[in-house]
Design an enzyme around this catalytic site. Sequence first.
Site, PDB file in Angstrom:
ATOM      1  N   ASP A 239     -24.514  -7.963  25.368  1.00 51.15           N
ATOM      2  CA  ASP A 239     -23.148  -8.518  25.266  1.00 51.15           C
ATOM      3  C   ASP A 239     -23.810  -9.920  24.126  1.00 51.15           C
ATOM      4  O   ASP A 239     -22.758  -9.774  23.221  1.00 51.15           O
ATOM      5  CB  ASP A 239     -22.567  -9.283  26.292  1.00 51.15           C
ATOM      6  CG  ASP A 239     -23.157 -10.252  26.813  1.00 51.15           C
ATOM      7  OD1 ASP A 239     -24.167 -10.211  26.434  1.00 51.15           O
ATOM      8  OD2 ASP A 239     -22.930 -10.638  28.411  1.00 51.15           O
TER       9      ASP A 239
ATOM     10  N   GLU B 159     -25.711  -2.022  30.525  1.00 47.85           N
ATOM     11  CA  GLU B 159     -25.248  -3.379  30.776  1.00 47.85           C
ATOM     12  C   GLU B 159     -23.530  -3.273  30.800  1.00 47.85           C
ATOM     13  O   GLU B 159     -22.605  -3.892  30.160  1.00 47.85           O
ATOM     14  CB  GLU B 159     -26.071  -4.647  30.570  1.00 47.85           C
ATOM     15  CG  GLU B 159     -25.483  -4.830  31.724  1.00 47.85           C
ATOM     16  CD  GLU B 159     -26.214  -6.358  30.889  1.00 47.85           C
ATOM     17  OE1 GLU B 159     -26.320  -7.161  30.594  1.00 47.85           O
ATOM     18  OE2 GLU B 159     -27.176  -7.273  32.051  1.00 47.85           O
TER      19      GLU B 159
ATOM     20  N   GLU C  36     -19.793 -14.186  24.376  1.00 53.30           N
ATOM     21  CA  GLU C  36     -20.345 -12.550  25.078  1.00 53.30           C
ATOM     22  C   GLU C  36     -19.031 -11.796  25.276  1.00 53.30           C
ATOM     23  O   GLU C  36     -19.562 -10.248  25.678  1.00 53.30           O
ATOM     24  CB  GLU C  36     -21.530 -13.316  25.677  1.00 53.30           C
ATOM     25  CG  GLU C  36     -22.930 -13.338  25.393  1.00 53.30           C
ATOM     26  CD  GLU C  36     -22.824 -14.658  25.436  1.00 53.30           C
ATOM     27  OE1 GLU C  36     -22.089 -15.619  24.942  1.00 53.30           O
ATOM     28  OE2 GLU C  36     -24.046 -15.032  24.737  1.00 53.30           O
TER      29      GLU C  36
ATOM     30  N   HIS D 267     -29.000 -22.362  28.308  1.00 55.94           N
ATOM     31  CA  HIS D 267     -29.191 -21.936  27.339  1.00 55.94           C
ATOM     32  C   HIS D 267     -28.175 -22.024  26.448  1.00 55.94           C
ATOM     33  O   HIS D 267     -27.028 -21.991  25.546  1.00 55.94           O
ATOM     34  CB  HIS D 267     -30.377 -21.294  26.332  1.00 55.94           C
ATOM     35  CG  HIS D 267     -29.581 -19.650  26.859  1.00 55.94           C
ATOM     36  ND1 HIS D 267     -30.229 -19.188  28.511  1.00 55.94           N
ATOM     37  CD2 HIS D 267     -28.952 -18.677  26.423  1.00 55.94           C
ATOM     38  CE1 HIS D 267     -29.243 -18.325  28.407  1.00 55.94           C
ATOM     39  NE2 HIS D 267     -28.808 -18.084  27.537  1.00 55.94           N
TER      40      HIS D 267
ATOM     41  N   ARG E 246     -24.629 -21.223  24.799  1.00 48.13           N
ATOM     42  CA  ARG E 246     -23.340 -21.834  23.584  1.00 48.13           C
ATOM     43  C   ARG E 246     -22.319 -22.568  23.863  1.00 48.13           C
ATOM     44  O   ARG E 246     -22.521 -23.960  23.681  1.00 48.13           O
ATOM     45  CB  ARG E 246     -22.696 -21.188  22.714  1.00 48.13           C
ATOM     46  CG  ARG E 246     -23.471 -20.704  21.263  1.00 48.13           C
ATOM     47  CD  ARG E 246     -23.706 -19.845  20.889  1.00 48.13           C
ATOM     48  NE  ARG E 246     -23.821 -19.440  19.017  1.00 48.13           N
ATOM     49  CZ  ARG E 246     -25.019 -18.993  19.277  1.00 48.13           C
ATOM     50  NH1 ARG E 246     -25.609 -17.856  19.925  1.00 48.13           N
ATOM     51  NH2 ARG E 246     -25.482 -19.128  17.916  1.00 48.13           N
TER      52      ARG E 246
ATOM     53  N   HIS F 284     -35.527 -23.336  26.657  1.00 47.99           N
ATOM     54  CA  HIS F 284     -34.696 -22.383  25.385  1.00 47.99           C
ATOM     55  C   HIS F 284     -35.393 -23.058  23.746  1.00 47.99           C
ATOM     56  O   HIS F 284     -35.403 -24.718  23.825  1.00 47.99           O
ATOM     57  CB  HIS F 284     -33.704 -22.225  25.754  1.00 47.99           C
ATOM     58  CG  HIS F 284     -32.891 -20.921  23.963  1.00 47.99           C
ATOM     59  ND1 HIS F 284     -33.116 -20.932  23.204  1.00 47.99           N
ATOM     60  CD2 HIS F 284     -32.176 -19.547  24.776  1.00 47.99           C
ATOM     61  CE1 HIS F 284     -32.368 -19.436  22.840  1.00 47.99           C
ATOM     62  NE2 HIS F 284     -32.237 -18.836  23.754  1.00 47.99           N
TER      63      HIS F 284
HETATM   64  C1  UD1 Z   1     -28.516 -15.798  22.409  1.00 51.01           C
HETATM   65  C2  UD1 Z   1     -27.544 -15.044  22.403  1.00 51.01           C
HETATM   66  C3  UD1 Z   1     -26.906 -15.302  23.980  1.00 51.01           C
HETATM   67  C4  UD1 Z   1     -28.339 -14.667  24.925  1.00 51.01           C
HETATM   68  C5  UD1 Z   1     -29.319 -15.393  24.749  1.00 51.01           C
HETATM   69  C6  UD1 Z   1     -30.805 -15.099  25.750  1.00 51.01           C
HETATM   70  C7  UD1 Z   1     -25.625 -14.389  20.832  1.00 51.01           C
HETATM   71  C8  UD1 Z   1     -24.502 -14.281  19.948  1.00 51.01           C
HETATM   72  N1  UD1 Z   1     -26.591 -15.178  21.820  1.00 51.01           N
HETATM   73  O1  UD1 Z   1     -28.431 -16.628  22.236  1.00 51.01           O
HETATM   74  O2  UD1 Z   1     -25.964 -13.871  24.792  1.00 51.01           O
HETATM   75  O3  UD1 Z   1     -28.254 -15.486  25.904  1.00 51.01           O
HETATM   76  O4  UD1 Z   1     -29.694 -15.456  22.912  1.00 51.01           O
HETATM   77  O5  UD1 Z   1     -31.346 -16.090  24.947  1.00 51.01           O
HETATM   78  O6  UD1 Z   1     -25.948 -13.096  20.395  1.00 51.01           O
HETATM   79  N2  UD1 Z   1     -34.736 -20.091  18.151  1.00 51.01           N
HETATM   80  C9  UD1 Z   1     -35.660 -19.992  17.966  1.00 51.01           C
HETATM   81  N3  UD1 Z   1     -36.809 -18.478  18.456  1.00 51.01           N
HETATM   82  C10 UD1 Z   1     -36.577 -17.683  19.160  1.00 51.01           C
HETATM   83  C11 UD1 Z   1     -35.348 -17.672  19.196  1.00 51.01           C
HETATM   84  C12 UD1 Z   1     -33.820 -18.352  19.187  1.00 51.01           C
HETATM   85  O7  UD1 Z   1     -36.196 -20.834  17.334  1.00 51.01           O
HETATM   86  O8  UD1 Z   1     -36.991 -16.863  19.404  1.00 51.01           O
HETATM   87  C13 UD1 Z   1     -34.247 -20.674  17.432  1.00 51.01           C
HETATM   88  C14 UD1 Z   1     -33.061 -20.205  16.855  1.00 51.01           C
HETATM   89  O9  UD1 Z   1     -32.960 -22.100  15.842  1.00 51.01           O
HETATM   90  C15 UD1 Z   1     -31.719 -19.624  16.663  1.00 51.01           C
HETATM   91  C16 UD1 Z   1     -31.391 -20.846  18.031  1.00 51.01           C
HETATM   92  O10 UD1 Z   1     -32.402 -20.673  18.765  1.00 51.01           O
HETATM   93  O11 UD1 Z   1     -31.417 -19.750  14.953  1.00 51.01           O
HETATM   94  C17 UD1 Z   1     -30.361 -19.863  18.565  1.00 51.01           C
HETATM   95  O12 UD1 Z   1     -30.615 -18.183  18.359  1.00 51.01           O
HETATM   96  P1  UD1 Z   1     -29.494 -17.664  18.649  1.00 51.01           P
HETATM   97  O13 UD1 Z   1     -29.993 -16.068  18.567  1.00 51.01           O
HETATM   98  O14 UD1 Z   1     -28.603 -17.394  17.317  1.00 51.01           O
HETATM   99  O15 UD1 Z   1     -28.589 -17.459  19.893  1.00 51.01           O
HETATM  100  P2  UD1 Z   1     -29.243 -18.124  21.478  1.00 51.01           P
HETATM  101  O16 UD1 Z   1     -28.363 -18.912  22.294  1.00 51.01           O
HETATM  102  O17 UD1 Z   1     -30.646 -17.542  21.565  1.00 51.01           O
HETATM  103  N1  UDP Z   2     -37.347 -16.190  31.285  1.00 45.80           N
HETATM  104  C1  UDP Z   2     -38.135 -15.477  29.991  1.00 45.80           C
HETATM  105  N2  UDP Z   2     -39.192 -16.957  30.374  1.00 45.80           N
HETATM  106  C2  UDP Z   2     -38.366 -18.229  30.615  1.00 45.80           C
HETATM  107  C3  UDP Z   2     -36.914 -17.789  30.929  1.00 45.80           C
HETATM  108  C4  UDP Z   2     -36.354 -16.583  31.237  1.00 45.80           C
HETATM  109  O1  UDP Z   2     -38.879 -14.364  29.962  1.00 45.80           O
HETATM  110  O2  UDP Z   2     -38.700 -18.953  29.904  1.00 45.80           O
HETATM  111  C5  UDP Z   2     -36.772 -13.942  31.259  1.00 45.80           C
HETATM  112  C6  UDP Z   2     -35.512 -13.866  32.542  1.00 45.80           C
HETATM  113  O3  UDP Z   2     -37.055 -13.660  33.862  1.00 45.80           O
HETATM  114  C7  UDP Z   2     -34.900 -13.035  32.254  1.00 45.80           C
HETATM  115  C8  UDP Z   2     -34.316 -13.000  31.085  1.00 45.80           C
HETATM  116  O4  UDP Z   2     -35.533 -13.838  30.470  1.00 45.80           O
HETATM  117  O5  UDP Z   2     -35.570 -11.414  32.575  1.00 45.80           O
HETATM  118  C9  UDP Z   2     -32.931 -14.130  30.458  1.00 45.80           C
HETATM  119  O6  UDP Z   2     -33.038 -14.444  29.511  1.00 45.80           O
HETATM  120  P1  UDP Z   2     -32.076 -15.195  28.934  1.00 45.80           P
HETATM  121  O7  UDP Z   2     -31.675 -16.544  29.847  1.00 45.80           O
HETATM  122  O8  UDP Z   2     -32.665 -16.343  27.635  1.00 45.80           O
HETATM  123  O9  UDP Z   2     -30.718 -14.896  28.336  1.00 45.80           O
HETATM  124  P2  UDP Z   2     -29.395 -14.760  29.058  1.00 45.80           P
HETATM  125  O10 UDP Z   2     -30.061 -13.705  30.297  1.00 45.80           O
HETATM  126  O11 UDP Z   2     -28.772 -15.826  29.618  1.00 45.80           O
HETATM  127  O12 UDP Z   2     -28.615 -13.159  28.841  1.00 45.80           O
END
Ligand code: UD1
Ligand code: UDP
Length: 375
Positions: A92, A114, A128, A205, A207, A237
């Site tokens: 999602d 999923e 999501e 993490h 939003r 995160h």
């Molecule tokens: C995204 C997904 C969320 C999922 C989450 C898993 C959307 C809208 N949100 O949220 O559904 O649960 O991923 O973790 O698709 N960043 C880094 N390095 C990384 C990853 C992220 O620096 O490897 C930072 C960046 O500044 C980025 C910010 O995190 O802009 C947010 O990342 P983003 O993918 O927009 O949203 P998440 O909160 O990670």
């Molecule tokens: N996870 C990981 N390292 C971490 C935190 C989480 O590998 O430091 C894994 C966790 O085992 C799970 C997935 O990341 O499989 C969950 O991701 P996240 O919580 O970012 O996203 P969501 O599932 O809420 O979309």
Amino acid sequence: MTVYGTRPEAIKIAPVVSALRGDPRFDLVVISTGQHREMLEQVNARFGIKPDYDLALMKPGQSLNELVWRALEGLDALITKEKPDIIISQGDTSTAMAAALAGFNRGVRVVHLEAGLRTQDISSPFPEEANRRIIGQVASLHLAPTNVSLENLRRESFPAEDIVVTGNTVIDALLAASTWDVSFEDPRLEELRRNDKRVVLLTTHRRENLNAMKEIGGAIQDLAKTYPNCVFTLPLHLNPRVREAVLPEVEDNSNVIITDPLPYDQFTALMARSYLVLTDSGGIQEEAPSLGKPVLVMRENTERPEAIVAGTVKLVGTDRKRIVEEARTLLDDKRAYEVMANAVNPYGDGKASSRVIAAIAELVGVGRRMPQFEP
Ligand code: UD1
Ligand code: UDP
């Protein structure tokens, strides 16, 4: 064509990518949108997946719309070039929604992995809940992890023959991880293997929780002060907005270990070592019950009611006092803890990716579906 862009998608799609790679009936194109960067590379490296294309979309501070239009633009070019028969979109995220829409608009059949998770609240989780409904509208095949998700789809009048209950591929990934040899890079985590202190694992993490993260951080601080002999681990995160909200509230000291996101093998090993999990993550709500770890979910609602029904997960919201009280109950009352600490597997049996491949094979006329997942 499999498309993914964030950490959880990479983990959940990895078993499907491996299975497709070994299957001569399919040619596979793996696309990363690069919505995440470091957190995605950790997963790719661990599962040995090298995307054929990487759109490298991550940009600090970009809006959801900017992310989605850049994903649509990049994916459209790749769909036009590669001409896939099927696009697989997982979950999602914005990446998943853009992949489904890009495929649909180009007349490519979309498979939703999923499928059917719902909170019935369009604003939570944000965005999501909207993303998964949009993907559902354009998908030809809905791969529902459980019977609950199947029922959600049936209530929305999706045809029964387009839905297959597969179990969640996250359990396939978790079972693979349980066979790996793991050592922690962080010596403070490695030390936990040599003592029997109770470990509380925390992640946040979402939003829609950003405004509440001060409360969550405060709750961690309160708990750490109340339980000096417990260790509170917080792999945080990389979202700077999460860090700005949480870090000022929590002191990194001997019983609070704050780390960068952990590689999947180390994270699952830490979960296995933990006594209790507090999280707002989706995937962790699925994994921890399988390991028999009670989970307090710091959200107002969840699209994953199965483990709540099974009694190993409880919704506690994001109020600081409530989080502390609920955690205290489990840390102080052995009986309350034991009621929740049961290994249950409502989400999968490790064969989800086989059912996924079989269902896709039937869709394109090169095989038959397998019997559906029953917990
Ligand atoms: C995204 C997904 C969320 C999922 C989450 C898993 C959307 C809208 N949100 O949220 O559904 O649960 O991923 O973790 O698709 N960043 C880094 N390095 C990384 C990853 C992220 O620096 O490897 C930072 C960046 O500044 C980025 C910010 O995190 O802009 C947010 O990342 P983003 O993918 O927009 O949203 P998440 O909160 O990670
Ligand atoms: N996870 C990981 N390292 C971490 C935190 C989480 O590998 O430091 C894994 C966790 O085992 C799970 C997935 O990341 O499989 C969950 O991701 P996240 O919580 O970012 O996203 P969501 O599932 O809420 O979309």
